[in-house]
Design a protein around this motif. Structure first.
Motif, PDB file in Angstrom:
ATOM      1  N   ASP A   1     -12.395   4.725  -1.307  1.00 55.08           N
ATOM      2  CA  ASP A   1     -12.726   4.334   0.064  1.00 55.08           C
ATOM      3  C   ASP A   1     -11.489   4.108   0.940  1.00 55.08           C
ATOM      4  O   ASP A   1     -11.547   3.352   1.911  1.00 55.08           O
ATOM      5  CB  ASP A   1     -13.594   3.064   0.070  1.00 55.08           C
ATOM      6  CG  ASP A   1     -14.931   3.274  -0.620  1.00 55.08           C
ATOM      7  OD1 ASP A   1     -15.462   4.398  -0.557  1.00 55.08           O
ATOM      8  OD2 ASP A   1     -15.436   2.314  -1.245  1.00 55.08           O
ATOM      9  N   LYS A   2     -10.384   4.770   0.618  1.00 53.75           N
ATOM     10  CA  LYS A   2      -9.155   4.620   1.393  1.00 53.75           C
ATOM     11  C   LYS A   2      -8.764   5.942   2.047  1.00 53.75           C
ATOM     12  O   LYS A   2      -9.040   7.018   1.522  1.00 53.75           O
ATOM     13  CB  LYS A   2      -8.008   4.130   0.501  1.00 53.75           C
ATOM     14  CG  LYS A   2      -8.204   2.720  -0.041  1.00 53.75           C
ATOM     15  CD  LYS A   2      -7.053   2.316  -0.954  1.00 53.75           C
ATOM     16  CE  LYS A   2      -7.263   0.909  -1.495  1.00 53.75           C
ATOM     17  NZ  LYS A   2      -6.187   0.506  -2.431  1.00 53.75           N
ATOM     18  N   HIS A   3      -8.109   5.813   3.199  1.00 49.67           N
ATOM     19  CA  HIS A   3      -7.447   6.958   3.806  1.00 49.67           C
ATOM     20  C   HIS A   3      -6.124   7.146   3.063  1.00 49.67           C
ATOM     21  O   HIS A   3      -5.220   6.304   3.157  1.00 49.67           O
ATOM     22  CB  HIS A   3      -7.187   6.720   5.294  1.00 49.67           C
ATOM     23  CG  HIS A   3      -8.431   6.595   6.126  1.00 49.67           C
ATOM     24  ND1 HIS A   3      -9.272   7.661   6.357  1.00 49.67           N
ATOM     25  CD2 HIS A   3      -8.972   5.533   6.773  1.00 49.67           C
ATOM     26  CE1 HIS A   3     -10.284   7.268   7.110  1.00 49.67           C
ATOM     27  NE2 HIS A   3     -10.134   5.980   7.382  1.00 49.67           N
TER      28      HIS A   3
ATOM     29  N   ASP B   1      -4.403   3.995   4.447  1.00 53.04           N
ATOM     30  CA  ASP B   1      -4.563   2.749   3.698  1.00 53.04           C
ATOM     31  C   ASP B   1      -3.757   2.777   2.404  1.00 53.04           C
ATOM     32  O   ASP B   1      -3.450   1.735   1.831  1.00 53.04           O
ATOM     33  CB  ASP B   1      -6.034   2.520   3.335  1.00 53.04           C
ATOM     34  CG  ASP B   1      -6.928   2.542   4.557  1.00 53.04           C
ATOM     35  OD1 ASP B   1      -6.611   1.836   5.528  1.00 53.04           O
ATOM     36  OD2 ASP B   1      -7.936   3.266   4.542  1.00 53.04           O
ATOM     37  N   LEU B   2      -3.446   3.990   1.938  1.00 51.55           N
ATOM     38  CA  LEU B   2      -2.665   4.175   0.719  1.00 51.55           C
ATOM     39  C   LEU B   2      -1.719   5.349   0.943  1.00 51.55           C
ATOM     40  O   LEU B   2      -2.147   6.442   1.291  1.00 51.55           O
ATOM     41  CB  LEU B   2      -3.586   4.469  -0.475  1.00 51.55           C
ATOM     42  CG  LEU B   2      -2.909   4.807  -1.807  1.00 51.55           C
ATOM     43  CD1 LEU B   2      -2.059   3.638  -2.307  1.00 51.55           C
ATOM     44  CD2 LEU B   2      -3.953   5.205  -2.853  1.00 51.55           C
TER      45      LEU B   2
ATOM     46  N   ALA C   1      -7.668   4.609  -5.124  1.00 56.09           N
ATOM     47  CA  ALA C   1      -7.766   5.271  -3.817  1.00 56.09           C
ATOM     48  C   ALA C   1      -9.181   5.218  -3.268  1.00 56.09           C
ATOM     49  O   ALA C   1      -9.437   5.767  -2.188  1.00 56.09           O
ATOM     50  CB  ALA C   1      -7.320   6.723  -3.945  1.00 56.09           C
TER      51      ALA C   1
ATOM     52  N   GLY D   1       0.794  -1.230   0.000  1.00 56.06           N
ATOM     53  CA  GLY D   1       0.000   0.000   0.000  1.00 56.06           C
ATOM     54  C   GLY D   1       0.819   1.270   0.000  1.00 56.06           C
ATOM     55  O   GLY D   1       0.260   2.364   0.087  1.00 56.06           O
TER      56      GLY D   1
ATOM     57  N   SER E   1      -6.740  11.167  -6.358  1.00 58.59           N
ATOM     58  CA  SER E   1      -7.376  10.411  -5.274  1.00 58.59           C
ATOM     59  C   SER E   1      -8.800  10.891  -5.021  1.00 58.59           C
ATOM     60  O   SER E   1      -9.698  10.087  -4.751  1.00 58.59           O
ATOM     61  CB  SER E   1      -6.547  10.551  -3.991  1.00 58.59           C
ATOM     62  OG  SER E   1      -5.250  10.010  -4.158  1.00 58.59           O
TER      63      SER E   1
ATOM     64  N   LYS F   1      -1.586   0.580   7.617  1.00 66.77           N
ATOM     65  CA  LYS F   1      -2.862   1.017   8.182  1.00 66.77           C
ATOM     66  C   LYS F   1      -2.772   2.404   8.819  1.00 66.77           C
ATOM     67  O   LYS F   1      -3.795   3.038   9.076  1.00 66.77           O
ATOM     68  CB  LYS F   1      -3.365   0.012   9.213  1.00 66.77           C
ATOM     69  CG  LYS F   1      -2.545  -0.042  10.503  1.00 66.77           C
ATOM     70  CD  LYS F   1      -3.220  -0.924  11.554  1.00 66.77           C
ATOM     71  CE  LYS F   1      -2.465  -0.858  12.885  1.00 66.77           C
ATOM     72  NZ  LYS F   1      -3.124  -1.683  13.932  1.00 66.77           N
TER      73      LYS F   1
ATOM     74  N   HIS G   1      -0.187  -4.947   5.422  1.00 66.85           N
ATOM     75  CA  HIS G   1      -0.607  -3.769   4.666  1.00 66.85           C
ATOM     76  C   HIS G   1      -0.567  -2.549   5.580  1.00 66.85           C
ATOM     77  O   HIS G   1      -0.896  -2.641   6.764  1.00 66.85           O
ATOM     78  CB  HIS G   1      -2.026  -3.963   4.121  1.00 66.85           C
ATOM     79  CG  HIS G   1      -2.379  -3.039   3.005  1.00 66.85           C
ATOM     80  ND1 HIS G   1      -2.688  -1.702   3.209  1.00 66.85           N
ATOM     81  CD2 HIS G   1      -2.479  -3.249   1.667  1.00 66.85           C
ATOM     82  CE1 HIS G   1      -2.953  -1.139   2.054  1.00 66.85           C
ATOM     83  NE2 HIS G   1      -2.833  -2.050   1.101  1.00 66.85           N
TER      84      HIS G   1
ATOM     85  N   CYS H   1     -11.809   8.774  -2.523  1.00 66.63           N
ATOM     86  CA  CYS H   1     -11.102   8.339  -1.319  1.00 66.63           C
ATOM     87  C   CYS H   1     -11.898   8.715  -0.059  1.00 66.63           C
ATOM     88  O   CYS H   1     -12.802   9.558  -0.096  1.00 66.63           O
ATOM     89  CB  CYS H   1      -9.705   8.953  -1.267  1.00 66.63           C
ATOM     90  SG  CYS H   1      -9.688  10.751  -1.265  1.00 66.63           S
ATOM     91  N   LYS H   2     -11.526   8.090   1.051  1.00 66.06           N
ATOM     92  CA  LYS H   2     -12.219   8.326   2.322  1.00 66.06           C
ATOM     93  C   LYS H   2     -11.690   9.573   3.025  1.00 66.06           C
ATOM     94  O   LYS H   2     -12.435  10.287   3.714  1.00 66.06           O
ATOM     95  CB  LYS H   2     -12.056   7.101   3.235  1.00 66.06           C
ATOM     96  CG  LYS H   2     -12.902   7.142   4.495  1.00 66.06           C
ATOM     97  CD  LYS H   2     -12.729   5.869   5.324  1.00 66.06           C
ATOM     98  CE  LYS H   2     -13.282   4.658   4.602  1.00 66.06           C
ATOM     99  NZ  LYS H   2     -13.212   3.426   5.451  1.00 66.06           N
TER     100      LYS H   2
END
Length: 489
Positions: free
Chosen positions: A292-294, A407-408, A290, A262, A311, A381, A379, A316-317
């Motif tokens: 739904d990712k932080h 998350d990314l 990206a 990630g 993103s 976090k 991964h 993205c989140k």
């Protein structure tokens, strides 16, 4: 100037951008065009200042002051004011092979050195430049211009970014037989895969490439010189070689947890996104999403900003941008006087989009990453971060450590120089920064007949500097091949 009092009568006006919340729903350019009458008024603001600094292109305090390709800005501003658009296009093309690129992606050091900018908002130079070339294409004035004769000399240009394309255009205009080699599947280098569509739609690049092909430039994609094609073979087939491969070795962040999944270099993210977008409108899934990712982007600048905008379009989140330097002042500091590039606080498109979606500017200033934290699956976090002291070496401040979700992670901390296979095969010397060693203005490497220009010679820089170097190396190569040259750098 046609309107000597224009700078007193008209205020600065720039094109309106589409709403951030709407434009992140597509990949189209986000600037709207201005009406011609408004553009003429903006041209009238150019104040006949006597000694225009906008087109000087000098380095001051390590940054460009004025236009590095010496665009004849007061001249075409006046022509736009008078409504002489065709003549304005001719003046623009005298110094700039690709104003449709610089008019979209250049940060406009010309405006930072505008004399009017000492006391008022500067002239809207960048937008006028873009409007001139766009009108030129709309009216059919931009047509292929084939050389009147051929010299029989063959030149290989390695890399099809702005430096390679401008070198190819100039060398072809001098009558040489130019072949451009590109390792990617499309021509354009960073113009194609490094800059997202919302800043530079790819039909704009492809349109210019088609013109160059019609003028006689040969393009070969999917060919990596130094790996698939030995450099020695090029030396046998061509009278000169021009290295324009860019600075593509990214700066890494070797802190604890770097091996976690990630965590990607920014160009991995941007390149794959644009390729998937062009190939399938992202339907093939061959990109780093990206959604739904932080998302945490480490590093500012244009590349970091492009990661933010991309993103946001993925959905993205959350978005966080870590910048190790302090926030810039709203106005010029005492040690940053005109006509230097103004090192002031700026909000680019990605920052504005993040703020519109999440309610705040995504940037955390004077902040560094200490450690990447992973989950049981290996991964990332979270990232453990810390505030740092305001001046280099930016030491972490004890007691300010905290964790933020991630998350990314996208590393956008600049580049360390060009990749080396071709230089090793040719025996090209490197400078102390691992760039190809060649003097600006001469561009010749230590290997006879081999020249270098653009980011691979000067280090990571602006598109406008790449065009400067591409034009300059073309002049040097023409002189080398013919003993004289009529090309202008």
């Amino acid at each position: 100037m046609g309107k000597p009092t224009g700078f007193k009568e008209f205020t600065r006006q720039v094109p309106e951008d589409r709403s951030p919340k709407l434009r992140i729903l597509d990949w189209n350019e986000f600037h709207d065009h201005m009406a011609e009458d408004d553009l003429r008024k903006q041209g009238a603001r150019c104040m006949d200042c006597g000694v225009p600094f906008c087109h000087t292109g000098q380095l001051m305090a390590g940054m460009a002051a004025g236009c590095p390709i010496n665009n004849l800005i007061p001249e075409w501003n006046d022509l736009v004011y008078r409504g002489h658009w065709h003549e304005a296009l001719d003046r623009l093309h005298k110094t700039n092979n690709f104003p449709e690129f610089t008019g979209r992606v250049c940060p406009a050091p010309c405006e930072g050195s505008c004399v009017l900018g000492i006391t008022n908002p500067p002239v809207t130079i960048k937008n006028i430049e873009c409007s001139i070339i766009d009108k030129g294409f709309e009216e059919g004035w931009v047509v292929p211009r084939k050389p009147l004769h051929r010299t029989g000399k063959k030149v290989a240009v390695i890399g099809s970014g702005p430096a390679g394309l401008s070198a190819a255009a100039q060398l072809n205009s001098a009558g040489h037989l130019v072949t451009v080699f590109e390792r990617a599947d499309r021509i354009g280098g960073l113009l194609m895969y490094g800059i997202p569509n919302m800043k530079l739609e790819k039909h704009v690049v492809e349109r210019r490439v088609k013109l160059l092909e019609e003028e006689g430039v040969v393009f070969k994609t999917g060919v990596e010189v130094g790996r698939q094609l030995p450099a020695d073979q090029l030396k046998k087939e061509f009278d000169a070689i021009v290295l324009c491969m860019g600075a593509t070795r990214p700066r890494d962040l070797p802190i604890a947890g770097r091996q976690l999944k990630g965590i990607h270099f920014a160009m991995e993210f941007l390149h794959a996104n644009t390729k998937s977008l062009l190939d399938s409108e992202l339907s093939n899934g061959q990109y780093i999403t990206a959604k739904d990712k932080h998302v945490v982007v480490i590093g500012g600048g244009d590349t970091g900003n492009d990661c933010l905008g991309t993103s946001a379009r993925h959905g993205c989140k959350s978005l966080t941008n870590l910048e190790i330097v302090p926030k810039s002042p709203e106005e010029r500091a005492a040690n940053n006087p005109w006509p230097q590039w103004p090192k002031t606080y700026k909000v680019d498109y990605g920052h504005a989009e993040a703020a519109a979606v999440f309610g705040h500017d995504p940037r955390l200033y004077s902040t560094t990453a200490l450690e990447f934290v992973g989950n049981e699956a290996g991964h990332v976090k979270a990232i453990r971060i810390s505030q740092v002291e305001a001046a280099p070496p930016f030491k972490p401040i004890a007691g300010t450590e905290r964790e933020i979700p991630a998350d990314l992670v996208l590393l956008a901390m600049g580049f360390l120089g060009p990749e080396s296979p071709i230089s090793e095969q040719l025996g090209v010397s490197l400078d102390e920064r691992s760039n190809y060693k060649a003097e600006h203005g001469k561009f010749a490497t230590n290997v006879p007949g081999v020249f270098a220009a653009g980011d691979c010679r000067r280090g990571q820089s602006l598109v406008v500097w790449a065009i400067n170097e591409g034009r300059g190396v073309a002049r040097a190569v023409d002189l080398h091949l013919m003993g004289k040259t009529d090309l202008t750098a």
